[in-house]
Design a protein around this motif. Structure first.
Motif, PDB file in Angstrom:
ATOM      1  N   MET A 208       0.846  -1.174   0.000  1.00 41.80           N
ATOM      2  CA  MET A 208       0.000   0.000   0.000  1.00 41.80           C
ATOM      3  C   MET A 208       0.894   1.239   0.000  1.00 41.80           C
ATOM      4  SD  MET A 208      -2.851   1.116   2.858  1.00 41.80           S
ATOM      5  CE  MET A 208      -3.824  -0.332   2.590  1.00 41.80           C
ATOM      6  N   SER A 209       0.663   2.146  -0.917  1.00 37.40           N
ATOM      7  CA  SER A 209       1.468   3.365  -0.970  1.00 37.40           C
ATOM      8  C   SER A 209       1.003   4.332   0.111  1.00 37.40           C
ATOM      9  CB  SER A 209       1.355   4.016  -2.338  1.00 37.40           C
ATOM     10  OG  SER A 209       0.108   4.658  -2.460  1.00 37.40           O
ATOM     11  N   PRO A 210       1.895   5.229   0.572  1.00 37.87           N
ATOM     12  CA  PRO A 210       1.491   6.202   1.593  1.00 37.87           C
ATOM     13  C   PRO A 210       0.287   7.028   1.168  1.00 37.87           C
ATOM     14  CG  PRO A 210       3.872   6.209   1.342  1.00 37.87           C
ATOM     15  CD  PRO A 210       3.307   5.326   0.262  1.00 37.87           C
ATOM     16  N   ARG A 211       0.157   7.315  -0.123  1.00 39.34           N
ATOM     17  CA  ARG A 211      -0.975   8.126  -0.581  1.00 39.34           C
ATOM     18  C   ARG A 211      -2.302   7.393  -0.460  1.00 39.34           C
ATOM     19  NH1 ARG A 211       0.369  12.818  -3.565  1.00 39.34           N
ATOM     20  NH2 ARG A 211       2.595  12.936  -3.928  1.00 39.34           N
ATOM     21  N   SER A 212      -2.313   6.064  -0.573  1.00 41.12           N
ATOM     22  CA  SER A 212      -3.566   5.316  -0.477  1.00 41.12           C
ATOM     23  C   SER A 212      -3.828   4.801   0.937  1.00 41.12           C
ATOM     24  CB  SER A 212      -3.555   4.153  -1.469  1.00 41.12           C
ATOM     25  OG  SER A 212      -2.543   3.223  -1.122  1.00 41.12           O
ATOM     26  N   ASP A 213      -2.916   5.000   1.836  1.00 43.05           N
ATOM     27  CA  ASP A 213      -3.067   4.553   3.221  1.00 43.05           C
ATOM     28  C   ASP A 213      -4.003   5.517   3.949  1.00 43.05           C
ATOM     29  OD1 ASP A 213      -2.777   3.759   5.880  1.00 43.05           O
ATOM     30  OD2 ASP A 213      -0.649   3.316   5.641  1.00 43.05           O
ATOM     31  N   PRO A 214      -5.145   5.023   4.465  1.00 37.90           N
ATOM     32  CA  PRO A 214      -6.112   5.921   5.106  1.00 37.90           C
ATOM     33  C   PRO A 214      -5.694   6.401   6.509  1.00 37.90           C
ATOM     34  CG  PRO A 214      -6.867   3.662   5.264  1.00 37.90           C
ATOM     35  CD  PRO A 214      -5.607   3.649   4.412  1.00 37.90           C
ATOM     36  N   ARG A 215      -4.677   5.780   7.087  1.00 42.02           N
ATOM     37  CA  ARG A 215      -4.255   6.188   8.426  1.00 42.02           C
ATOM     38  C   ARG A 215      -3.581   7.552   8.372  1.00 42.02           C
ATOM     39  NH1 ARG A 215      -0.186   1.714   9.867  1.00 42.02           N
ATOM     40  NH2 ARG A 215       0.301   2.176   7.706  1.00 42.02           N
ATOM     41  N   PRO A 216      -3.854   8.399   9.373  1.00 44.31           N
ATOM     42  CA  PRO A 216      -3.163   9.693   9.402  1.00 44.31           C
ATOM     43  C   PRO A 216      -1.680   9.497   9.689  1.00 44.31           C
ATOM     44  CG  PRO A 216      -4.510   9.413  11.371  1.00 44.31           C
ATOM     45  CD  PRO A 216      -4.796   8.244  10.473  1.00 44.31           C
ATOM     46  N   GLU A 217      -0.866  10.429   9.160  1.00 36.73           N
ATOM     47  CA  GLU A 217       0.570  10.374   9.382  1.00 36.73           C
ATOM     48  C   GLU A 217       0.906  11.088  10.682  1.00 36.73           C
ATOM     49  OE1 GLU A 217       4.757  11.348   7.080  1.00 36.73           O
ATOM     50  OE2 GLU A 217       2.863  12.009   6.208  1.00 36.73           O
ATOM     51  N   ALA A 218       1.865  10.548  11.421  1.00 35.58           N
ATOM     52  CA  ALA A 218       2.276  11.147  12.694  1.00 35.58           C
ATOM     53  C   ALA A 218       3.777  10.975  12.880  1.00 35.58           C
ATOM     54  CB  ALA A 218       1.538  10.490  13.856  1.00 35.58           C
ATOM     55  N   LEU A 219       4.313  11.825  13.733  1.00 33.22           N
ATOM     56  CA  LEU A 219       5.689  11.671  14.186  1.00 33.22           C
ATOM     57  C   LEU A 219       5.613  11.298  15.653  1.00 33.22           C
ATOM     58  CD1 LEU A 219       8.777  11.914  13.880  1.00 33.22           C
ATOM     59  CD2 LEU A 219       8.542  14.325  14.529  1.00 33.22           C
ATOM     60  N   VAL A 220       6.214  10.163  16.015  1.00 34.39           N
ATOM     61  CA  VAL A 220       6.283   9.724  17.402  1.00 34.39           C
ATOM     62  C   VAL A 220       7.651  10.098  17.939  1.00 34.39           C
ATOM     63  CG1 VAL A 220       6.245   7.747  18.974  1.00 34.39           C
ATOM     64  CG2 VAL A 220       4.683   7.807  17.014  1.00 34.39           C
ATOM     65  N   LEU A 221       7.663  10.787  19.076  1.00 31.93           N
ATOM     66  CA  LEU A 221       8.915  11.175  19.729  1.00 31.93           C
ATOM     67  C   LEU A 221       9.057  10.313  20.972  1.00 31.93           C
ATOM     68  CD1 LEU A 221       7.782  14.491  18.751  1.00 31.93           C
ATOM     69  CD2 LEU A 221      10.151  13.878  18.286  1.00 31.93           C
ATOM     70  N   LEU A 222       9.957   9.348  20.903  1.00 33.10           N
ATOM     71  CA  LEU A 222      10.150   8.358  21.958  1.00 33.10           C
ATOM     72  C   LEU A 222      11.307   8.752  22.862  1.00 33.10           C
ATOM     73  CD1 LEU A 222       9.851   5.517  23.289  1.00 33.10           C
ATOM     74  CD2 LEU A 222      11.353   4.666  21.480  1.00 33.10           C
ATOM     75  N   ASN A 223      11.043   8.758  24.155  1.00 34.02           N
ATOM     76  CA  ASN A 223      12.104   8.991  25.135  1.00 34.02           C
ATOM     77  C   ASN A 223      12.551   7.631  25.662  1.00 34.02           C
ATOM     78  OD1 ASN A 223      13.746   9.541  27.282  1.00 34.02           O
ATOM     79  ND2 ASN A 223      12.371  10.999  28.262  1.00 34.02           N
ATOM     80  N   PRO A 224      13.671   7.095  25.146  1.00 34.49           N
ATOM     81  CA  PRO A 224      14.120   5.766  25.570  1.00 34.49           C
ATOM     82  C   PRO A 224      14.590   5.738  27.023  1.00 34.49           C
ATOM     83  CG  PRO A 224      15.778   6.778  24.169  1.00 34.49           C
ATOM     84  CD  PRO A 224      14.582   7.701  24.168  1.00 34.49           C
ATOM     85  N   ALA A 225      14.872   6.908  27.599  1.00 32.06           N
ATOM     86  CA  ALA A 225      15.331   6.970  29.000  1.00 32.06           C
ATOM     87  C   ALA A 225      14.181   6.978  29.989  1.00 32.06           C
ATOM     88  CB  ALA A 225      16.194   8.218  29.200  1.00 32.06           C
ATOM     89  N   SER A 226      12.935   7.052  29.498  1.00 25.74           N
ATOM     90  CA  SER A 226      11.798   7.101  30.419  1.00 25.74           C
ATOM     91  C   SER A 226      11.713   5.837  31.264  1.00 25.74           C
ATOM     92  CB  SER A 226      10.494   7.342  29.656  1.00 25.74           C
ATOM     93  OG  SER A 226      10.302   6.366  28.671  1.00 25.74           O
ATOM     94  N   ARG A 227      11.110   5.987  32.400  1.00 28.15           N
ATOM     95  CA  ARG A 227      10.952   4.938  33.414  1.00 28.15           C
ATOM     96  C   ARG A 227      12.250   4.157  33.625  1.00 28.15           C
ATOM     97  NH1 ARG A 227       5.669   1.339  33.781  1.00 28.15           N
ATOM     98  NH2 ARG A 227       4.803   3.307  33.080  1.00 28.15           N
ATOM     99  N   GLY A 228      13.284   4.915  33.936  1.00 27.70           N
ATOM    100  CA  GLY A 228      14.562   4.297  34.275  1.00 27.70           C
ATOM    101  C   GLY A 228      15.219   3.542  33.133  1.00 27.70           C
ATOM    102  N   GLY A 229      15.007   3.986  31.903  1.00 26.45           N
ATOM    103  CA  GLY A 229      15.628   3.323  30.761  1.00 26.45           C
ATOM    104  C   GLY A 229      14.796   2.217  30.146  1.00 26.45           C
ATOM    105  N   ARG A 230      13.563   2.055  30.613  1.00 26.94           N
ATOM    106  CA  ARG A 230      12.695   1.000  30.071  1.00 26.94           C
ATOM    107  C   ARG A 230      11.800   1.495  28.944  1.00 26.94           C
ATOM    108  NH1 ARG A 230       9.307  -0.860  34.553  1.00 26.94           N
ATOM    109  NH2 ARG A 230       8.466  -2.262  32.982  1.00 26.94           N
ATOM    110  N   GLY A 231      12.012   2.734  28.497  1.00 30.51           N
ATOM    111  CA  GLY A 231      11.143   3.341  27.490  1.00 30.51           C
ATOM    112  C   GLY A 231      10.961   2.521  26.220  1.00 30.51           C
ATOM    113  N   ARG A 232      12.057   2.032  25.656  1.00 31.34           N
ATOM    114  CA  ARG A 232      11.952   1.247  24.410  1.00 31.34           C
ATOM    115  C   ARG A 232      11.146  -0.028  24.624  1.00 31.34           C
ATOM    116  NH1 ARG A 232      17.423   2.344  23.897  1.00 31.34           N
ATOM    117  NH2 ARG A 232      17.832   3.980  22.412  1.00 31.34           N
TER     118      ARG A 232
END
Length: 150
Positions: A1-25
């Protein structure tokens, strides 16, 4: 499925891998498949030098208007600051912010609505609500100062 035909909205996720004592990932891995059902997203990790702000600027220039802070309350606050100070000068009412509670207290999520695998979520693109954001500036004795969007 191409991005143009994908009905899901596009988003940027900003992940903090250091959260909860390094358990973020590891915590993120529990809920990432659920987000992938609702969003077509790019993932950028937060870092001490704030290079993740470049990912926000690039996403905004591509037309992305939905962002997800995946971390604790500090991550949510940092992403709000970055969006409010966005280099394109877009008004906040044209942007959407969701959150994945990977922190230890997750006050932003209280009272918790949706919880998946022990992780509180505020990510439903169909139920976004407009919220007020204000800028707080302060000066401490000794001339130290700061600012924060809330």
């Amino acid at each position: 499925m191409s991005p143009r035909s994908d009905p899901r909205p596009e988003a940027l996720v900003l992940l903090n891998p250091a959260s909860r004592g390094g358990r973020g990932r590891a915590l993120w891995a529990r809920v990432a498949p659920l987000l992938a059902r609702h969003w077509r997203f790019e993932l950028a990790e937060t870092d001490p030098r704030a290079a993740w702000r470049i990912a926000i600027a690039r996403a905004l220039s591509r037309g992305v208007r939905s962002f997800v802070a995946a971390g604790g309350d500090g991550t949510v606050g940092a992403v709000v600051d970055a969006l409010a100070d966005n280099p394109r000068g877009l008004p906040l009412d044209r942007l959407r912010l969701g959150a994945v509670g990977l922190g230890s207290s997750n006050d932003f999520h209280k009272p918790p609505g949706r919880v998946v695998a022990g992780v509180p979520l505020r990510i439903d693109p169909r139920h976004c609500r407009r919220r007020d954001v204000c800028l707080v500036r302060w000066t401490l004795p000794g001339a130290a100062s700061g600012r924060r969007h809330m």
